[in-house]
Scaffold this active site. Structure first.
Site, short mmCIF file in Angstrom:
data_model
loop_
_atom_site.label_atom_id
_atom_site.label_comp_id
_atom_site.label_asym_id
_atom_site.label_seq_id
_atom_site.Cartn_x
_atom_site.Cartn_y
_atom_site.Cartn_z
N LYS B 220 0.85 -1.20 0.00
CA LYS B 220 0.00 0.00 0.00
C LYS B 220 0.88 1.25 0.00
CE LYS B 220 -1.88 2.59 3.16
NZ LYS B 220 -1.91 3.94 2.60
N GLU B 294 10.36 0.70 10.29
CA GLU B 294 11.36 1.75 10.09
C GLU B 294 10.63 3.05 10.38
OE1 GLU B 294 13.22 4.49 9.25
OE2 GLU B 294 13.20 4.08 7.09
N CYS B 328 13.34 10.44 7.30
CA CYS B 328 13.31 9.93 8.67
C CYS B 328 14.69 10.01 9.31
CB CYS B 328 12.80 8.51 8.68
SG CYS B 328 13.61 7.47 7.46
#
Lengths: 323, 514
Positions: B220, B294, B328
């Protein structure tokens, strides 16, 4: 930390030895090679097109030191060079003249006669170019001879052997002495460009140290290369020298020019250099007084690209004089 | 560790871009000449949109076919101008059942029986098609995400292809992937949920190792950036990948939750926020599902006084302004040694003044649009908090486009560990600057965070770099560089930055049974 208004530091005392100079130069921040290469690659992706390209090409033409430095140079070749410097494209009088011609000392009088009182400067390599392996007296004589012949700019080489051996004092003193030899009794002194010959320096750290050494000693310009040693003006070396002149001005208030020389052959190379100037030191250096290209074949490529922009067709190299 | 004394040539800060004095005003004090030529103004250099042909509406990609878009759809917009790009289906639970069933059939019937070298061939084929369609993918990624074309062109798409190339090579070498495991087996069906910051690249990080190891996937993409994943579905068709091996289902958070909770999946892989990661960990707790997460980060970028300063400044810029700070592992906390703090900040501000913000498709754009209005609101909120807490905010003067979601690159000084903007992940182009005096203090501050994803160290002294790296609690530590990625290098975090590794040999462990 010195503040903005700090004037240029007093010239280094002749009593100060190598240790003092080394401490000064070793105190400079290091250069990370991988980081420099990454930055150069990043700047090389800038896209300079259409109007920006037209402006940049004319600026680059005005920054060219049109150079011939061959043993086989003749007065005729130098006269042709001067004619081309004044009017780079006889078919298009809107093309601006170049900054200067650059020749050996014995051909300076020829250039002086050809250029007369035009704005095109006369640069001459001196100090036993390109190796610089001669006694100081010979280097000074070489310089005075060129200045007396009419040179408005002197491109000297540093003593790379002394620099690499750690004898920074010798390099410094030679530059100071040559700068004095650039004086002219009947007018302004010749501008002094100091060639570091970066292809012979061991590391990017040394490029930065040699840049500062030359600037402290009084260089008006720092120049990458003689053109006789490969690699010559790599983008990484030019970037480091641009950072050096930026930081030197911030520290001392004195602006010094930069001249990459050797290996810059195409318009694309020149534009990438101008992008580096633009994004490293800014518009203050985007002027022939502060940035030059030492080149010979570059000019024709600039002219061809210029013609392509103005006429829409790309003329072949046969339409331009080879010298 | 003592610092070398650094004598006079340290360049002093002259009036920077934040100073009210203009160059003309200072010219009297120094012999600074005025420029005759002015700045080099780059003409617009937009990459053409013509290489992208979007359908008005996209269905789901299940069992090798696109479904009809159906009733429930959402609109994906170009964050740079808020124009609608396409309608995209929202997958229902029934859709997910069909997708998971297709993946199961493909796993049992085809993919787990395909010889490893044949699997490798499909992956090689996919990487080559990504390269063939690189320009189209780069433009589309920039349109859907808002990131500059120079990044999609030079980073996202080439790295995505590189990941498929890398794992293609592993497909027939799995006996060497896990130490002591001569015949590892795939897990089955992997449910993969990816974020919007590197849409195609995160897809590649997830799908390439999964397929190489012999799993099938239901992926997705993020709600706001589904389009390159849908083009990737076309690429799977073009590569002749057996139906059901890769399924792409679009939708929002609810779709992701349902996919992760689906009883038919054997493995969950998620990249995104720590909040959602916690929720996923709760959902799969007590099931047979394997999980890798993650999550967020608040990376420290430590600049020692003996660093190569010009390159450190580049690394600071890359660390926080790459991809508008939507990274991130961004170096969102700058820890700079006090003795060079002023100088580094001065250089940083000068450098930031040269960043070019604007049309993401312009080849000279460095800073593109923020991905969504929701993300923009979050960045604005945290920046406001920073000001209210007494932080000093600085941005170069740059004009933000009137339409779209934009935030200027920003630096906060006067920040301590106690400030909210030094603790929370902002996920935007906002840098918090803290100072330190000793290496011990740098390490303490760097580790004083619940996260542990990335860190950077800048020093010309090797022993100092190693000393520091040994003590940092972070999954990825860069020395004298930042935000460098390579398929061969494992990536992942400690503590609230998640668990499991992606990339490299380690990335296969998440998709294999011993």
């Amino acid at each position: 930390m010195p503040d903005t208004a700090t004037p240029a530091p007093a010239p280094l005392s002749p009593a100060g030895g190598n240790a003092a100079l080394r401490a000064l130069l070793d105190g400079l921040p290091g250069v990370d090679e991988a980081g420099v290469h990454a930055r150069v690659a990043d700047l090389a992706t800038r896209s300079v097109k259409t109007t920006a390209k037209a402006h940049a090409i004319d600026l680059a033409i005005r920054m060219v030191d049109l150079t011939t430095l061959e043993g086989a140079d003749t007065p005729g070749k130098v006269r042709a060079l001067c004619a081309k410097a004044l009017l780079p494209d006889p078919a298009d009088r809107t093309v601006p003249p170049v900054a200067a011609v650059c020749v050996y000392p014995d051909l300076v009088p020829v250039a002086a006669r050809a250029l007369g009182s035009t704005p095109v400067g006369i640069a001459s390599v001196a100090t036993s170019f390109p190796a610089g392996r001669a006694p100081l007296e010979a280097k000074l004589l070489d310089t005075r001879y060129a200045v007396a012949g009419g040179a408005t700019e002197i491109d000297m080489v540093i003593d790379r052997g002394a620099f690499l051996a750690g004898d920074h004092r010798k390099v410094y003193d030679e530059i100071v002495a040559v700068k004095e030899a650039c004086a002219r009794p009947d007018g302004p002194p010749a501008h002094l460009k100091v060639i570091l010959e970066t292809g012979e320096l061991a590391s990017y750290d040394d490029v930065r140290r040699a840049s500062w050494l030359a600037m402290y000693a009084g260089a008006d310009f720092i120049k990458t290369s003689t053109g006789k040693v490969a690699p010559a003006a790599t983008p990484a070396v030019t970037l480091i020298m641009l950072q050096a002149v930026r930081d030197f001005r911030a520290a001392t208030g004195r602006q010094v020019g930069v001249k990459p020389a050797g290996g810059i052959r195409t318009t694309k190379d020149a534009l990438r250099n101008l992008v580096m100037v633009n994004e490293t030191v800014g518009p203050d250096w985007l002027d022939p007084r502060w940035f030059r290209f030492g080149a010979s074949s570059l000019l024709n490529d600039l002219l061809m690209q210029r013609a392509k922009l103005t006429t829409g067709t790309y003329p072949g190299p046969d339409y331009y004089s080879a010298d | 560790m003592s610092d070398r004394p650094r004598p006079t040539p340290r360049p002093a800060p002259h009036p920077g871009p934040d100073s009210p004095s203009t160059p003309a005003a200072t010219a009297t004090a120094t012999a600074r000449p005025a420029s005759a030529s002015g700045a080099l103004v780059y003409a617009p250099a937009p990459e053409s949109r013509a290489v992208v042909s979007l359908r008005p509406a996209y269905g789901l990609f299940i069992d090798g076919e696109f479904t009809e878009p159906g009733e429930q759809t959402m609109t994906t917009v170009n964050p740079a101008d808020e124009e609608a790009l396409a309608e995209v289906a929202t997958a229902t639970e029934a859709d997910l059942d069909r997708a998971v069933a297709a993946a199961r059939r493909a796993f049992d019937g085809v993919w787990s029986r395909t010889s490893p070298s044949e699997r490798g061939k499909y992956l090689y084929r996919i990487s080559r098609i990504i390269q063939d369609r690189a320009r189209e993918l780069a433009v589309l990624e920039s349109l859907d995400n808002g990131k500059p074309i120079k990044e999609t062109r030079d980073v996202d798409i080439p790295l995505a292809a590189a990941h498929f190339f890398y794992y293609a090579g592993w497909a027939d070498k799995l006996p060497f992937a896990l130490p002591g495991v001569p015949a590892p087996r795939p897990l089955g069906v992997a449910a993969q949920v990816i974020p919007w910051n590197f849409p195609l690249l995160m897809l590649a990080w997830k799908i390439a190792p999964a397929l190489a190891a012999g799993n099938t996937v239901v992926l997705k993409p993020a709600e706001t950036t589904p389009l390159t994943a849908l083009v990737f579905a076309e690429i799977c068709q073009e590569a002749g990948l057996p139906p059901g091996v890769v399924n792409i289902v679009t939708g929002a958070g609810a779709t992701g939750r349902a996919l992760v909770a689906h009883p038919g999946v054997d493995k969950v892989a998620f990249t995104g926020s720590t909040g959602v990661g916690r929720e996923i960990a709760r959902t799969v707790a007590g099931t047979r599902k394997r999980v890798t997460l993650e999550l967020g980060g608040k990376g420290a970028n430590i600049v020692y006084a003996d660093a190569a300063l010009d390159q450190a400044v580049e690394g600071i810029v890359t660390g926080i302004f790459f991809n508008q700070g939507h990274v991130c592992c961004a170096g969102s906390r700058l820890l700079v040694q006090e003795s060079v703090a002023e100088e580094v900040l001065h250089r940083l501000k000068e450098r930031m003044a040269r960043l070019r913000l604007g049309d993401p498709l312009d080849k000279n754009t460095d800073i593109g649009a923020v991905n969504s209005s929701a993300q923009l609101a979050r960045i604005q909120d945290l920046a406001r908090t920073g000001r209210e807490e007494g932080g000093e905010e600085w941005s170069p003067s740059c004009e933000l486009p009137s339409r779209g979601y934009w935030f200027a690159p920003t630096v906060f000084t006067g920040i301590t560990q106690a400030h909210r903007i030094a603790r929370e992940e902002i996920f935007g182009p906002v840098l918090s600057v803290l100072t330190f005096r000793t290496p011990q203090e740098a390490v303490e501050k760097a580790n004083n965070t619940p996260y542990g994803l990335s860190a950077g160290i800048w020093s010309e002294k090797g022993s100092r770099v190693l000393w520091t790296a040994d003590r940092l609690r972070a999954g990825v530590i860069w020395a004298n560089t930042f935000n460098k990625f390579d398929p061969a290098s494992p990536f992942g975090g400690y503590r609230e930055s998640g668990y499991g590794r992606e990339g490299g040999r380690h990335g296969l462990e998440a998709y294999l049974n011993g």
